[in-house]
Scaffold this motif. Structure first.
Motif, short mmCIF file in Angstrom:
data_model
loop_
_atom_site.label_atom_id
_atom_site.label_comp_id
_atom_site.label_asym_id
_atom_site.label_seq_id
_atom_site.Cartn_x
_atom_site.Cartn_y
_atom_site.Cartn_z
N LEU A 142 -8.02 -34.45 11.27
CA LEU A 142 -8.93 -34.96 10.30
C LEU A 142 -10.24 -34.91 11.11
N ASP A 143 -10.32 -34.99 12.00
CA ASP A 143 -11.46 -34.75 12.95
C ASP A 143 -11.91 -34.11 13.63
N SER A 144 -11.17 -32.50 14.11
CA SER A 144 -10.91 -31.36 14.01
C SER A 144 -11.92 -30.44 13.33
N PRO A 145 -13.20 -30.22 14.67
CA PRO A 145 -13.93 -29.28 13.75
C PRO A 145 -13.31 -27.45 13.18
N MET A 146 -12.89 -28.04 11.01
CA MET A 146 -12.73 -26.52 10.82
C MET A 146 -13.06 -26.59 9.67
N GLU A 147 -12.90 -25.05 9.81
CA GLU A 147 -13.68 -24.50 8.50
C GLU A 147 -12.28 -23.61 7.79
N GLU A 148 -12.79 -24.10 5.92
CA GLU A 148 -12.22 -23.65 5.02
C GLU A 148 -10.70 -23.17 5.48
N VAL A 149 -10.53 -24.38 4.87
CA VAL A 149 -9.18 -24.83 5.53
C VAL A 149 -8.33 -24.86 4.18
N LEU A 150 -6.71 -24.93 4.28
CA LEU A 150 -6.17 -25.62 3.04
C LEU A 150 -5.18 -26.84 3.59
N LEU A 151 -5.36 -27.68 3.42
CA LEU A 151 -4.93 -28.88 4.24
C LEU A 151 -3.79 -29.42 3.52
N VAL A 152 -2.01 -29.85 3.75
CA VAL A 152 -1.81 -29.91 2.65
C VAL A 152 -0.30 -31.56 2.98
N ASN A 153 -0.39 -32.47 1.93
CA ASN A 153 0.07 -33.50 3.04
C ASN A 153 1.17 -33.56 2.00
N LEU A 154 1.79 -33.37 1.79
CA LEU A 154 3.68 -32.69 1.47
C LEU A 154 4.12 -34.89 1.88
N CYS A 155 4.13 -35.37 2.11
CA CYS A 155 4.35 -36.50 1.25
C CYS A 155 4.02 -37.25 0.15
#
Length: 570
Positions: free
Chosen positions: A419-432
């Motif tokens: 979450l702290d990484s400089p990411m752009e336009e990403v789909l981050l999926v929490n499987l838990c």
């Protein structure tokens, strides 16, 4: 030798200094992975800090990183590489364009620097790790690595990876302590390839870092990883991590089978047999694995029976059956269905179709690797052609900063780092928790609405506990295959053949042939992706459509349309 470059440093001078490192520590630091990399060869782990460099240097680093990873579209010359022109809207894949010649001292100097430095960078040989390896009762007959290039044998290696305390500090490092078979009399190139492969494997058997402590209890985990060579060929690592037999606190170890074959259910059963024999003695593993190595890999739906002797138990007959539907033998959708709703799976599919950046988070390695394999399998008959790491090792977490498409799995313990990484336009999926922590926002609008409804209606028809794994896989995969049948199933009619038999795809006529405007808008974007480009290039080479599962579904759909028209005329 070709390398995949990562640059997690804050300045160019630091990067140039770091490039002088020539030992295997460069791998664990995330500097590079030589030749065998944990991704598809479109790009490996380009670190985020490279994109903070001055513009001229940053552009040169981008082009060189693409060049050094060894991948290019098949129909384009070497002088072409990736640029930032997107085709699929937000977060979509860069498309191939001509690599403009670098001018000026900065660009030329960079190229000279990398050309001079890269040949000197290679993974250190794993001999030190292998000195403590347990010797099997006898050596197998030696074969060159090319013997297995056809992928007709079950496996290439069985490895045991254990944790060994470092000479300095309290941390542990994963080390190969058993290898079958041992290969000797290899040519120099073959030996170097083996050293690079074996040097990378321990990192992926223990992707969760080096901070371990002896344990009395540890849940058994079965997971997998993928290593992709610069030529696009893949090796799959099937892993079983558990506590060895014994009393008192112990460190877990990993049984790892390296194979070119994707068949997770079958290799899980093989790992069961390896684990059972290891409880008795390492010597008992050898005859079983030797018999397996000599057995031919069965055709879809066929069975291979092995005879194996176990002390105090006698002779056992072990049957290994390959699933009848071979295009789904490498996947199990049950974990994905437990973690996510159908609507969420559809949004992940939509993001993958436009080759966006997708990250999966989960606690355990088994769930992580199974879900990411399942998500990639939804793209059949197309293959994900970009960075693909089912479980990202801690030292390679900078991969999530990569500006090119990727599909990766990350353990939940590294959630905050992601979450702290400089990411752009990403789909981050929490499987838990079955949620999206980040998204582009348009995932529900990518696919044509009518076809989305068709997929959800088919999925909602229900699953039952009495279904076999193969039946469940077909139930989930079928609607997505039908989606591609309806949108691009007419591709073969728009490949114009030249006199020499070479095909030429008529792209504009192809998507204009669709009657639905929403379908046409989607396909107009999809034909620009690497997914479709690589698929159509193979079709252009073939004089007739391949007689596979997808073609079978196309023929069934066309026959259904003919029958429908006939009924309407009556």
């Amino acid at each position: 030798m070709t390398f995949s470059l990562a640059t997690p440093w804050g300045s160019w001078e630091e990067l140039r200094s770091e490039l002088q490192c020539q030992d295997a520590a460069s791998i664990s630091a995330g500097v590079l992975l030589p030749s065998w990399v944990p991704s598809h060869p479109s790009c490996s782990a380009i670190g985020c800090s490279a994109w903070k460099l001055p513009s001229q240097v940053g552009k040169a680093a981008h082009g060189l990183a693409s060049w050094s990873c060894g991948w290019r579209p098949k129909r384009q010359p070497l002088s072409q590489t990736l640029c930032s022109r997107s085709v699929g809207g937000k977060g979509s894949a860069p498309m191939p364009c001509r690599f403009e010649k670098m001018e000026g001292q900065v660009g030329g100097g960079m190229l000279r620097l990398f050309r001079n430095r890269l040949p000197r960078l290679r993974a250190g040989p794993p001999q030190d790790n292998l000195r403590e390896a347990v010797k099997e009762p006898e050596r197998a007959q030696e074969h060159s690595l090319s013997t297995f290039a056809g992928g007709q044998h079950f496996f290439e290696y069985l490895l045991v990876v254990s944790l060994k305390k470092k000479s300095s500090g309290h941390d542990y490092e994963p080390t190969i302590t058993y290898q079958f078979p041992k290969r000797e009399n290899l040519l120099r190139g073959q030996q170097e390839e083996e050293e690079r492969l074996l040097g990378a494997i321990p990192l992926f058997c223990f992707p969760d870092g080096n901070e371990w402590a002896p344990l009395t209890e540890y849940p058994r985990e079965t997971f997998s990883f993928v290593l992709t060579n610069v030529d696009g060929s893949r090796k799959i690592g099937y892993c079983r991590r558990l506590l060895p037999a014994g009393r008192g606190p112990r460190l877990p170890k990993v049984y790892c089978i390296i194979s070119r074959i994707g068949c997770f259910g079958l290799f899980s059963k093989i790992l069961d047999e390896v684990e059972k024999r290891h409880q008795i003695s390492m010597a008992v593993i050898y005859p079983f694995m030797q018999g397996l190595r000599e057995a031919p890999f069965p055709a879809p739906g066929k069975t291979v029976t092995l005879k194996s002797f176990i002390p105090d138990s006698g002779t056992e007959f072990i049957s290994l059956t390959r699933p009848l539907d071979s295009h789904l033998e490498h996947v199990d959708f049950s974990s994905l269905l437990r973690c996510l709703r159908f609507e969420q799976i559809l949004q992940i599919f939509a993001s993958a179709v436009l080759e966006r950046r997708i990250i999966f988070l989960a606690e355990d390695l088994s769930t992580l690797s199974q879900c990411i394999h399942a998500a990639a399998a939804l793209l059949y008959p197309f293959n994900w052609a970009h960075t693909y790491i089912p479980v990202v090792p801690e030292s390679l977490l900078d991969t999530v900063c990569c500006p090119t498409p990727f599909m990766v799995g990350v353990q939940m313990r590294f959630r905050q780092q992601v979450l702290d990484s400089p990411m752009e336009e990403v789909l981050l999926v929490n499987l838990c928790e079955g949620t999206f922590l980040m998204s582009v926002g348009d995932e529900k609008d990518i696919l044509p609405p009518k076809l989305q409804d068709d997929i959800l209606d088919s999925l909602d028809q229900g699953t039952s506990e009495s279904q076999t794994s193969e039946q469940l896989n077909e139930h989930v995969s079928g609607p997505f295959v039908q989606f591609f049948v309806k949108t691009v199933g007419h591709y073969a009619s728009y490949i114009k053949r030249e006199a020499n038999g070479q095909g030429c795809f008529q792209e504009r006529a192809f998507y204009k042939a669709l009657n639905s405007k929403t379908n046409r808008r989607f396909v107009k974007k999809f034909v620009k992706t690497q997914l479709f480009s690589l698929f159509i290039q193979e079709a252009e080479k073939s004089k007739s459509p391949p007689a596979g599962y997808f073609q079978q579904k196309i023929l069934e759909y066309e026959e259904h349309k003919k029958q429908k028209k006939s009924r309407e005329r009556l």
